[in-house]
Write a protein that holds these residues in place. Structure first.
Motif, PDB file in Angstrom:
ATOM      1  N   ALA A 413     -25.434  85.654  25.530  1.00 37.21           N
ATOM      2  CA  ALA A 413     -26.506  85.813  26.510  1.00 37.21           C
ATOM      3  C   ALA A 413     -27.838  85.378  25.898  1.00 37.21           C
ATOM      4  O   ALA A 413     -28.051  85.513  24.687  1.00 37.21           O
ATOM      5  CB  ALA A 413     -26.594  87.271  26.959  1.00 37.21           C
ATOM      6  N   ASP A 414     -28.720  84.849  26.728  1.00 36.31           N
ATOM      7  CA  ASP A 414     -30.042  84.456  26.234  1.00 36.31           C
ATOM      8  C   ASP A 414     -30.741  85.629  25.558  1.00 36.31           C
ATOM      9  O   ASP A 414     -31.394  85.468  24.518  1.00 36.31           O
ATOM     10  CB  ASP A 414     -30.912  83.931  27.388  1.00 36.31           C
ATOM     11  N   ALA A 415     -30.613  86.818  26.138  1.00 35.22           N
ATOM     12  CA  ALA A 415     -31.247  88.008  25.552  1.00 35.22           C
ATOM     13  C   ALA A 415     -30.673  88.319  24.179  1.00 35.22           C
ATOM     14  O   ALA A 415     -31.373  88.795  23.281  1.00 35.22           O
ATOM     15  CB  ALA A 415     -31.095  89.203  26.480  1.00 35.22           C
ATOM     16  N   ALA A 416     -29.373  88.037  23.986  1.00 36.73           N
ATOM     17  CA  ALA A 416     -28.718  88.330  22.706  1.00 36.73           C
ATOM     18  C   ALA A 416     -29.145  87.336  21.626  1.00 36.73           C
ATOM     19  O   ALA A 416     -29.139  87.668  20.431  1.00 36.73           O
ATOM     20  CB  ALA A 416     -27.207  88.302  22.869  1.00 36.73           C
ATOM     21  N   LYS A 417     -29.524  86.127  22.044  1.00 37.50           N
ATOM     22  CA  LYS A 417     -29.948  85.114  21.073  1.00 37.50           C
ATOM     23  C   LYS A 417     -31.240  85.529  20.368  1.00 37.50           C
ATOM     24  O   LYS A 417     -31.440  85.229  19.192  1.00 37.50           O
ATOM     25  CB  LYS A 417     -30.152  83.763  21.765  1.00 37.50           C
ATOM     26  N   SER A 418     -32.103  86.199  21.098  1.00 34.49           N
ATOM     27  CA  SER A 418     -33.423  86.563  20.554  1.00 34.49           C
ATOM     28  C   SER A 418     -33.445  87.974  19.957  1.00 34.49           C
ATOM     29  O   SER A 418     -34.464  88.431  19.451  1.00 34.49           O
ATOM     30  CB  SER A 418     -34.495  86.463  21.639  1.00 34.49           C
ATOM     31  N   TYR A 419     -32.313  88.663  20.026  1.00 35.18           N
ATOM     32  CA  TYR A 419     -32.240  90.071  19.593  1.00 35.18           C
ATOM     33  C   TYR A 419     -31.847  90.167  18.121  1.00 35.18           C
ATOM     34  O   TYR A 419     -30.976  89.430  17.656  1.00 35.18           O
ATOM     35  CB  TYR A 419     -31.218  90.802  20.456  1.00 35.18           C
ATOM     36  N   THR A 420     -32.475  91.086  17.415  1.00 35.74           N
ATOM     37  CA  THR A 420     -32.110  91.328  16.015  1.00 35.74           C
ATOM     38  C   THR A 420     -31.312  92.608  15.923  1.00 35.74           C
ATOM     39  O   THR A 420     -31.849  93.687  16.225  1.00 35.74           O
ATOM     40  CB  THR A 420     -33.365  91.448  15.127  1.00 35.74           C
ATOM     41  N   PRO A 421     -30.034  92.554  15.539  1.00 40.95           N
ATOM     42  CA  PRO A 421     -29.226  93.781  15.446  1.00 40.95           C
ATOM     43  C   PRO A 421     -29.804  94.765  14.434  1.00 40.95           C
ATOM     44  O   PRO A 421     -30.335  94.358  13.406  1.00 40.95           O
ATOM     45  CB  PRO A 421     -27.863  93.269  14.987  1.00 40.95           C
TER      46      PRO A 421
END
Length: 421
Positions: A413-421
Motif C-alpha cells: 500500500a502507498d501508506a505502507a511505503k512511507s511508514y517506518t515499522p
C-alpha cells in the motif's frame, strides 16, 4: 483501559523476571572459552555443530492458541530436514531438529528456550511474539543464536539474530486496510473496528490500523482481548453499536471464527480482515465456515499453499505423501520458508568455513533476494527492516486446495511505503 495496561506491564515484568531466573539457572552450564573449534573440512564450529550433525531447535505451539498452525509449521520443517538429509545434508552433516511444544504458555516457552540454547546453533521457528521479545535481550547479549520466529512484531526488528520473515504486523495491517478502502467500500469518515490481542502482536497491528486510519480519515474503534478469550459476542455487540463499516482482527484463528460467526448471526454484515495468523482452514468445517467464506479475508506474507507455482505444487505433493491424514494450510508455507532460509544461511556459512553462530548470522546477511517460491523475495540484509513489505490478500474457500484463494496478488500500500515499522 488502565487496568489492562497494568496487566500487560505485569506480564512483561513476569516474562523478564523468568528470563533472568532461567538465565541464572543455567549459569552452572557456562561455556568455557568461546566454544569454537575447527572441525571436519577445516570448518570452524561452535554450539550445536559436530563433525556429523547440525542441531536446530523449534519452539512451537501444538496444543495452545495456534495449535493447528504450529503443527503445520513443525511438520513442514521436519519434512525439509528429512529431504535435505536424504540429499546428503549440509556441509557434510545431517540436520537434527529438536521440537518443543510450549502450548503458548510463557513459562514453558522460556524454559524450552533455556533447555535448548546450549545445544543448538539456532531456531527454525519460535511461535509467540511476547515470548520472542522476552528472550531478545538474552539472544542479542550473549547467546547470538539465529532465531527465525513465527512472529511478526516490529519490536523484534533491529536484532541481527532474530529475523522477521515477511511484513511486520503493523505494515501488514496497513496493507489490509488498503484492501478494505480500495475493494470493500470503506470510505473516509467511516469507523473501523479493530479486535486485537493484548501484547506485542495485537498492539503492533493496532499501530498499523491507526496509521492507515489517519491517512484515510477513518476512526478506529478498539476492542482489546486476551488469548484466552474465545467468545467474541461482547466485542461484536460493541462494534455494532459503534456503527463500524469494517473490522480488522489481530488474534488467533479461534477468535476470528467466533467474531465472524457472531457478526453474521447478529446482523453485523461488514467485511472482516485478519492478520496472517488469524486463520486456519480447519475453521471452514465449523459452524462459522459459511460466514468466513462470505465475510472474511486475511493478509499473508506469501501466496497460499494452493498457489499455482512449481514450488507450491511440489510441496503439496510431498506434504500429502508425508502426512496423508493432515490438511493443508499456510503454516506449511511459513515453516518451509523459514527452514529454507536457515538452510541457505548454513550453506553459505559452510562455504565461508564458519559454522559458528556468528558465522551463520553473518551468512544470513548475504541473503538479499531469497525466493521461497511463493510469490515474494526476501531481503535479509538489513536487520532493522522486515524482509518484505508486501502482502497477499486471501479469502477462505473450501473448494480450493488448502481452503484459501488469492484475491489480491503481492502488493505494498502507498501508506505502507512511507511508514517506518
Amino acid at each position: 483501559m488502565n487496568h489492562r495496561r497494568q496487566a500487560v506491564r505485569g506480564l512483561a515484568a513476569a516474562l523478564a523476571a523468568l528470563v533472568a531466573l532461567t538465565a541464572a539457572g543455567c549459569s552452572s552450564k557456562a561455556k568455557t572459552g568461546d566454544g569454537k573449534q575447527t572441525g571436519a573440512g577445516g570448518v570452524k564450529t561452535g554450539e550445536g555443530i559436530t563433525d556429523k550433525t547440525i542441531a536446530l531447535g523449534a519452539l512451537t505451539d501444538m496444543t495452545g492458541v495456534y495449535a493447528t498452525l504450529g503443527k503445520s509449521v513443525t511438520q513442514a520443517q521436519q519434512l525439509y530436514v528429512k529431504q535435505v538429509n536424504a540429499a546428503g545434508g549440509i556441509c557434510g552433516r545431517q540436520l537434527e531438529l529438536t521440537v518443543r511444544d510450549h502450548g503458548y504458555d510463557p513459562q514453558k516457552a522460556l524454559s524450552a528456550y533455556t533447555e535448548l540454547e546450549p545445544k543448538v546453533v539456532g531456531y527454525t521457528q519460535f511461535i509467540g511474539s511476547p515470548f520472542v521479545a522476552a528472550v531478545k535481550p538474552q539472544v542479542d547479549g550473549k547467546d547470538k543464536g539465529l532465531v527465525l520466529p513465527q512472529a511478526w512484531s516490529a519490536s523484534l526488528l533491529g536484532s541481527p539474530y532474530i529475523r522477521v520473515l515477511g511484513a511486520t504486523y503493523d505494515v501488514e495491517t496497513i496493507n489490509a486496510v488498503d484492501f478494505l478502502l480500495k475493494e470493500k467500500g470503506l470510505e473516509s469518515g467511516d469507523k473501523l473496528g479493530h479486535v486485537y490481542f493484548e501484547g506485542d502482536y495485537g498492539e503492533n497491528a493496532l499501530k498499523g490500523s491507526k496509521y492507515a486510519a489517519g491517512k484515510a480519515g477513518l476512526t478506529v474503534v478498539e476492542q482489546k482481548i486476551k488469548p484466552t478469550d474465545n467468545d467474541m459476542s461482547a466485542q461484536v455487540s460493541a462494534l455494532k453499536q459503534a456503527g463500524v463499516k469494517a473490522v480488522v482482527i489481530s488474534a488467533g484463528p479461534r477468535q476470528a471464527a467466533s467474531l465472524v460467526g457472531v457478526a453474521a448471526a447478529t446482523g453485523l454484515k461488514v467485511p472482516v480482515i485478519g492478520n496472517n495468523s488469524a486463520f486456519a482452514p480447519q475453521l471452514l468445517g465449523t459452524q462459522a465456515g459459511p460466514a468466513l467464506e462470505k465475510m472474511y479475508w486475511f493478509a499473508s506474507p506469501s501466496l497460499p499453499i494452493g498457489a499455482d507455482t512449481p514450488t507450491a505444487k511440489k510441496l503439496v505433493a510431498d506434504y500429502r505423501a508425508a502426512y496423508p491424514g493432515d490438511g493443508l494450510d499456510n503454516g506449511i508455507v511459513a515453516g518451509w520458508t523459514a527452514a529454507g532460509v536457515f538452510g541457505e544461511a548454513l550453506k553459505k556459512a559452510c562455504a565461508d568455513k564458519d559454522l559458528t553462530r556468528e558465522g551463520v548470522d553473518k551468512a544470513l546477511l548475504t541473503l538479499k533476494a531469497y525466493d521461497a517460491g511463493f510469490g515474494m523475495t526476501h531481503d535479509l540484509g538489513d536487520p532493522k527492516a522486515p524482509s518484505s513489505r508486501e502482502s497477499v490478500i486471501i479469502q477462505p474457500d473450501k473448494s480450493v486446495p488448502g481452503g484459501m484463494r488469492t484475491v489480491r496478488q503481492p502488493f505494498v500500500a502507498d501508506a505502507a511505503k512511507s511508514y517506518t515499522p
